[in-house]
Design a protein around this motif. Structure first.
Motif, PDB file in Angstrom:
ATOM      1  N   ASP A   1      -3.671  -9.613 -12.012  1.00  0.00           N
ATOM      2  CA  ASP A   1      -4.536  -9.681 -10.832  1.00  0.00           C
ATOM      3  C   ASP A   1      -5.466  -8.458 -10.771  1.00  0.00           C
ATOM      4  O   ASP A   1      -5.411  -7.642  -9.848  1.00  0.00           O
ATOM      5  CB  ASP A   1      -3.671  -9.774  -9.561  1.00  0.00           C
TER       6      ASP A   1
ATOM      7  N   GLU B   1       6.874 -10.910   3.105  1.00  0.00           N
ATOM      8  CA  GLU B   1       5.657 -10.402   3.753  1.00  0.00           C
ATOM      9  C   GLU B   1       5.353 -11.146   5.053  1.00  0.00           C
ATOM     10  O   GLU B   1       4.756 -10.580   5.973  1.00  0.00           O
ATOM     11  CB  GLU B   1       4.493 -10.597   2.769  1.00  0.00           C
TER      12      GLU B   1
ATOM     13  N   ARG C   1      -6.039  -6.706   8.627  1.00  0.00           N
ATOM     14  CA  ARG C   1      -6.748  -7.722   7.834  1.00  0.00           C
ATOM     15  C   ARG C   1      -6.250  -9.133   8.157  1.00  0.00           C
ATOM     16  O   ARG C   1      -7.042 -10.063   8.294  1.00  0.00           O
ATOM     17  CB  ARG C   1      -6.579  -7.439   6.340  1.00  0.00           C
TER      18      ARG C   1
ATOM     19  N   ASN D   1       2.360  -8.945  -8.309  1.00  0.00           N
ATOM     20  CA  ASN D   1       1.315  -8.731  -9.322  1.00  0.00           C
ATOM     21  C   ASN D   1       1.820  -7.871 -10.481  1.00  0.00           C
ATOM     22  O   ASN D   1       1.047  -7.511 -11.370  1.00  0.00           O
ATOM     23  CB  ASN D   1       0.072  -8.113  -8.681  1.00  0.00           C
TER      24      ASN D   1
ATOM     25  N   TYR E   1     -10.145 -16.408   5.000  1.00  0.00           N
ATOM     26  CA  TYR E   1      -9.971 -15.529   3.836  1.00  0.00           C
ATOM     27  C   TYR E   1      -8.701 -15.872   3.056  1.00  0.00           C
ATOM     28  O   TYR E   1      -8.765 -16.321   1.914  1.00  0.00           O
ATOM     29  CB  TYR E   1      -9.964 -14.069   4.323  1.00  0.00           C
TER      30      TYR E   1
ATOM     31  N   HIS F   1      -2.707 -15.437  -2.901  1.00  0.00           N
ATOM     32  CA  HIS F   1      -3.391 -15.874  -1.681  1.00  0.00           C
ATOM     33  C   HIS F   1      -4.888 -16.103  -1.876  1.00  0.00           C
ATOM     34  O   HIS F   1      -5.590 -16.407  -0.922  1.00  0.00           O
ATOM     35  CB  HIS F   1      -3.273 -14.785  -0.592  1.00  0.00           C
ATOM     36  N   ILE F   2      -5.396 -15.889  -3.107  1.00  0.00           N
ATOM     37  CA  ILE F   2      -6.853 -15.823  -3.247  1.00  0.00           C
ATOM     38  C   ILE F   2      -7.456 -16.941  -4.117  1.00  0.00           C
ATOM     39  O   ILE F   2      -8.288 -17.701  -3.652  1.00  0.00           O
ATOM     40  CB  ILE F   2      -7.272 -14.438  -3.805  1.00  0.00           C
TER      41      ILE F   2
ATOM     42  N   LYS G   1       0.691  -5.416  -4.817  1.00  0.00           N
ATOM     43  CA  LYS G   1       1.766  -6.261  -4.289  1.00  0.00           C
ATOM     44  C   LYS G   1       2.748  -6.517  -5.432  1.00  0.00           C
ATOM     45  O   LYS G   1       2.326  -6.734  -6.576  1.00  0.00           O
ATOM     46  CB  LYS G   1       1.111  -7.563  -3.810  1.00  0.00           C
TER      47      LYS G   1
ATOM     48  N   GLN H   1      -3.162  -3.828   6.367  1.00  0.00           N
ATOM     49  CA  GLN H   1      -2.857  -5.227   6.040  1.00  0.00           C
ATOM     50  C   GLN H   1      -2.680  -6.052   7.319  1.00  0.00           C
ATOM     51  O   GLN H   1      -3.146  -7.185   7.412  1.00  0.00           O
ATOM     52  CB  GLN H   1      -1.596  -5.294   5.176  1.00  0.00           C
TER      53      GLN H   1
HETATM   54  C1  GN1 Z   1      -4.164 -10.831  -1.537  1.00  0.00           C
HETATM   55  O1  GN1 Z   1      -4.445 -11.866  -4.516  1.00  0.00           O
HETATM   56  P1  GN1 Z   1      -3.130 -11.541  -3.906  1.00  0.00           P
HETATM   57  O2  GN1 Z   1      -2.456 -12.700  -3.265  1.00  0.00           O
HETATM   58  O3  GN1 Z   1      -2.281 -10.800  -4.914  1.00  0.00           O
HETATM   59  C2  GN1 Z   1      -5.198  -9.766  -1.244  1.00  0.00           C
HETATM   60  C3  GN1 Z   1      -4.516  -8.420  -1.118  1.00  0.00           C
HETATM   61  C4  GN1 Z   1      -3.506  -8.482   0.008  1.00  0.00           C
HETATM   62  C5  GN1 Z   1      -2.526  -9.612  -0.267  1.00  0.00           C
HETATM   63  C6  GN1 Z   1      -1.585  -9.809   0.887  1.00  0.00           C
HETATM   64  C7  GN1 Z   1      -8.421  -9.701  -3.174  1.00  0.00           C
HETATM   65  O4  GN1 Z   1      -3.497 -10.487  -2.741  1.00  0.00           O
HETATM   66  O5  GN1 Z   1      -5.461  -7.415  -0.824  1.00  0.00           O
HETATM   67  O6  GN1 Z   1      -2.820  -7.269   0.115  1.00  0.00           O
HETATM   68  O7  GN1 Z   1      -3.221 -10.862  -0.482  1.00  0.00           O
HETATM   69  N1  GN1 Z   1      -6.182  -9.733  -2.317  1.00  0.00           N
HETATM   70  C8  GN1 Z   1      -7.489  -9.688  -2.024  1.00  0.00           C
HETATM   71  O8  GN1 Z   1      -0.558 -10.648   0.488  1.00  0.00           O
HETATM   72  O9  GN1 Z   1      -7.909  -9.633  -0.863  1.00  0.00           O
END
Ligand code: GN1
Ligand code: ADP
Ligand code: MG
Length: 364
Positions: free
Chosen positions: A237, A263, A315, A223, A326, A28-29, A220, A312
């Motif tokens: 990650d 999710e 957030r 990862n 975000y 997601h990032i 997650k 979560q």
């Molecule tokens: C993001 O990077 P990624 O997709 O593995 C997020 C996590 C959240 C997750 C929810 C740096 O994870 O904290 O739990 O999405 N990473 C960041 O799916 O905010």
């Protein structure tokens, strides 16, 4: 204009010649691409444009990852038969002498060795897989327990700090930047009702009853990469590896490893925490950490998934209220759909809480 991925690839000291690049994964990032090379015997690579809205200090972020991966590689060197290319993230140095480059627009990029023949799961459907994930996270924490000084940088301050997350959430509700709050009464009430009890882990930390350790903070399940026999290979990650409480990793892993649905599942009736997946993950995790966790850390493990899943939800909803700046989203109300799914999962966890406590106290 699209980035010139071939040219970016050429800025790193990689072996092999560029064949093609495709977008890859479901993170997601960052923006993530798989680069394949022409030569069969050469590695393929993962090229990432780092999200600098989220990670404000790229040099510190990269320094953390250099230190963490070097430390893990040092451990693997002492394990006969360890596969250094697949059991650890390998960053390729850039021609500028650093582990990342900055393009003309100011974007930062890094290159990683692609871990071949891996499997990755967004949803876990067997106890064996959940156990393996737990073992991998426990082992990861154990390997980093003796990282030399200085402490790692805090790449995102207050990342799992429930008190701060709630403060930012209430600010977003008050600001109501994109006029969405009026339709969110039920979700906001759900958060209000539980806010107070979610500050417990921070309080235990302040009272010195649980120690700060090095944690991954983004466990997650996707990862964690597994091999062709579903044995854990590597945790990827590493952007958020920093000082934290073990509950963050345990909770975030259960949030995905023990949820039978996605999710962001839209059909809330399909979402529930599966207690046998919880048990398997917990047993895998404790097989590696039983001897190092203190009694208070153990006592609060069962609560951790409720805390992290709640945070979560907070957030995702904060981002929805803020106009989706975000997380990467795939449709207009995606962050709301994610919030509702996480809220449903918290409810399911609450229903299982007594049983979760029994399982932990029996196997810890
Ligand atoms: C993001 O990077 P990624 O997709 O593995 C997020 C996590 C959240 C997750 C929810 C740096 O994870 O904290 O739990 O999405 N990473 C960041 O799916 O905010
Ligand atoms: P994000 O923070 O956006 O989730 P990740 O670092 O998790 O970024 O990378 C996104 C996806 O790319 C991962 O979920 C995984 O599928 C893939 N990936 C990342 N690094 C590697 C690697 N070294 N080898 C193979 N796949 C990788
Ligand atoms: Mg990821």
């Amino acid at each position: 204009m699209k980035p010139d991925l071939r040219e970016l690839f050429g800025s790193f000291l990689a072996e092999g010649s560029f064949e093609k690049a495709v977008t890859f994964g479901s993170g997601h990032i960052h923006d993530t691409y798989l680069i394949t090379t022409r030569e069969k015997e050469k590695d393929d690579y993962i090229l990432q444009r780092l999200n600098s809205n989220i990670f404000r200090r790229i040099p510190e972020l990269q320094e953390n990852i250099e230190r963490v991966t070097n430390h893990i590689r040092g451990k693997l060197l002492n394990i006969p038969g360890a596969d250094l290319k697949r059991e650890c993230v390998n960053m390729i140095p850039a021609r500028n002498g650093k582990s990342w480059i900055t393009d003309e627009k100011g974007n930062s990029w890094r290159l990683l060795v692609f871990i071949t023949n891996h499997r990755s799961y967004d949803i876990v459907d067997s106890s064996a897989l959940a156990y393996e994930g737990g073992r991998a996270v426990g082992r990861f924490q154990a390997m980093l327990a003796d990282m030399p000084e200085p402490p790692l940088h805090e790449t995102i301050p207050d990342f799992h700090n429930a008190e701060k997350r709630l403060e930012w959430f209430w600010n977003a509700v008050a600001l109501d930047k994109v006029m969405r709050a009026a339709k969110l009464k039920r979700e906001i009430e759900f958060i209000r009702e539980r806010a107070e009890k979610m500050t417990i882990i921070r309080r235990l930390g302040r009272e010195g009853r649980i120690p700060l350790r090095i944690t991954h903070n983004d466990t997650k399940f996707n990862n964690i990469l597994l091999d062709e026999n579903d044995r854990a290979l590597c945790i990827i990650d590493l952007d958020t590896v920093m000082p934290g409480y073990v509950h963050y990793d345990f909770g975030d892993a259960i949030r995905t490893a023990a949820n039978v649905a996605a999710e962001d599942e839209q059909d809330l009736s399909r979402i529930r925490m599966d207690i046998s997946l919880f048990k398997a993950y917990a047993e895998g995790y404790l097989s590696e950490t039983r001897d190092t966790l203190n009694p208070v850390e153990k006592e609060y493990l069962a609560f951790a998934p409720i805390l992290i899943t709640f945070v979560q939800a907070v957030r995702f909803l904060t981002d929805y209220l803020d106009g989706d700046n975000y997380y990467k989203i795939h449709h207009e109300h995606h962050n709301l759909q994610r919030t509702r799914a996480q809220i449903r999962l918290v409810e399911s966890m609450e229903e299982h809480y007594v049983r979760m406590q029994e399982i932990i106290s029996r196997s810890a």
